[in-house]
Design a protein around this motif. Structure first.
Motif, mmCIF file in Angstrom:
data_model
loop_
_atom_site.group_PDB
_atom_site.id
_atom_site.type_symbol
_atom_site.label_atom_id
_atom_site.label_comp_id
_atom_site.label_asym_id
_atom_site.label_seq_id
_atom_site.Cartn_x
_atom_site.Cartn_y
_atom_site.Cartn_z
ATOM 1 N N GLN A 1 46.181 -16.219 -10.529
ATOM 2 C CA GLN A 1 45.576 -15.188 -9.630
ATOM 3 C C GLN A 1 46.653 -14.457 -9.100
ATOM 4 O OE1 GLN A 1 43.358 -18.330 -7.411
ATOM 5 N NE2 GLN A 1 41.288 -17.243 -8.104
ATOM 6 N N THR B 1 50.190 -10.276 -11.724
ATOM 7 C CA THR B 1 49.454 -8.720 -11.986
ATOM 8 C C THR B 1 48.524 -8.765 -13.129
ATOM 9 O OG1 THR B 1 51.331 -7.908 -10.855
ATOM 10 C CG2 THR B 1 49.864 -6.529 -12.033
ATOM 11 N N LYS B 2 47.276 -8.232 -12.870
ATOM 12 C CA LYS B 2 46.377 -7.891 -13.957
ATOM 13 C C LYS B 2 46.433 -6.748 -14.459
ATOM 14 C CE LYS B 2 43.391 -11.736 -12.810
ATOM 15 N NZ LYS B 2 43.187 -12.120 -11.245
ATOM 16 N N GLN C 1 52.624 -11.322 -17.608
ATOM 17 C CA GLN C 1 51.538 -10.633 -17.069
ATOM 18 C C GLN C 1 50.197 -11.114 -17.711
ATOM 19 O OE1 GLN C 1 52.119 -8.283 -14.452
ATOM 20 N NE2 GLN C 1 54.091 -9.326 -14.385
ATOM 21 N N SER C 2 49.229 -10.948 -16.655
ATOM 22 C CA SER C 2 47.791 -11.327 -17.180
ATOM 23 C C SER C 2 47.229 -9.828 -17.610
ATOM 24 C CB SER C 2 46.762 -11.574 -16.092
ATOM 25 O OG SER C 2 45.760 -11.885 -16.506
ATOM 26 N N TYR D 1 44.042 -7.670 -19.925
ATOM 27 C CA TYR D 1 42.740 -7.665 -20.801
ATOM 28 C C TYR D 1 42.784 -6.610 -21.772
ATOM 29 C CZ TYR D 1 41.178 -10.624 -16.863
ATOM 30 O OH TYR D 1 41.041 -11.552 -16.008
#
Length: 123
Positions: free
Chosen positions: A5, A8-9, A31-32, A34
């Motif tokens: 959490q 950084t997304k 890093q996260s 998507y």
């Protein structure tokens, strides 16, 4: 909050070559990510398939920053192959055809240029 959490997304829209490579680099940096893509749509990645062309155009000039970028591309693709267990980089010779005598003369001059020795073969 968990460690995940705190990271950084990033949302990347477009899962072509550029989007996938950006996602790879961000994941390497912890890093996260998507990644969203639509393979049913036509894209430059599906047409060009990630071709790296060292010499382009009518004047047969070396691609921008090729000497610095190609070794980095090799390192990146080798790391991907090792981690994923798949082969993604295929170095193959390219053939260029001259349309007229001027193109042939230009090609002969380029071949003699030491800066082009690594990217052009015999004429």
């Amino acid at each position: 909050m968990t460690e995940i959490q705190h990271r950084t997304k990033h949302l990347i829209v477009g899962a072509g070559l550029a989007g996938c490579l950006l996602a790879w680099r961000l994941l390497e940096a912890g890093q996260s990510v998507y990644l969203i893509g639509d393979s049913s749509q036509k894209s430059s990645s599906s047409v060009a398939a990630g071709i790296i062309n060292p010499v382009t155009g009518r004047w047969m000039t070396k691609s921008w920053n090729f000497d610095q970028l190609m070794p980095e591309a090799r390192r990146l693709y080798e790391a991907m192959e090792k981690r994923l267990g798949v082969e993604v980089f295929h170095e193959i010779p390219a053939r260029r055809y001259c349309l007229n005598k001027e193109d042939a003369k230009r090609a002969k001059r380029r071949i003699k240029n030491p800066r082009y020795a690594q990217v052009l073969g015999d004429f």
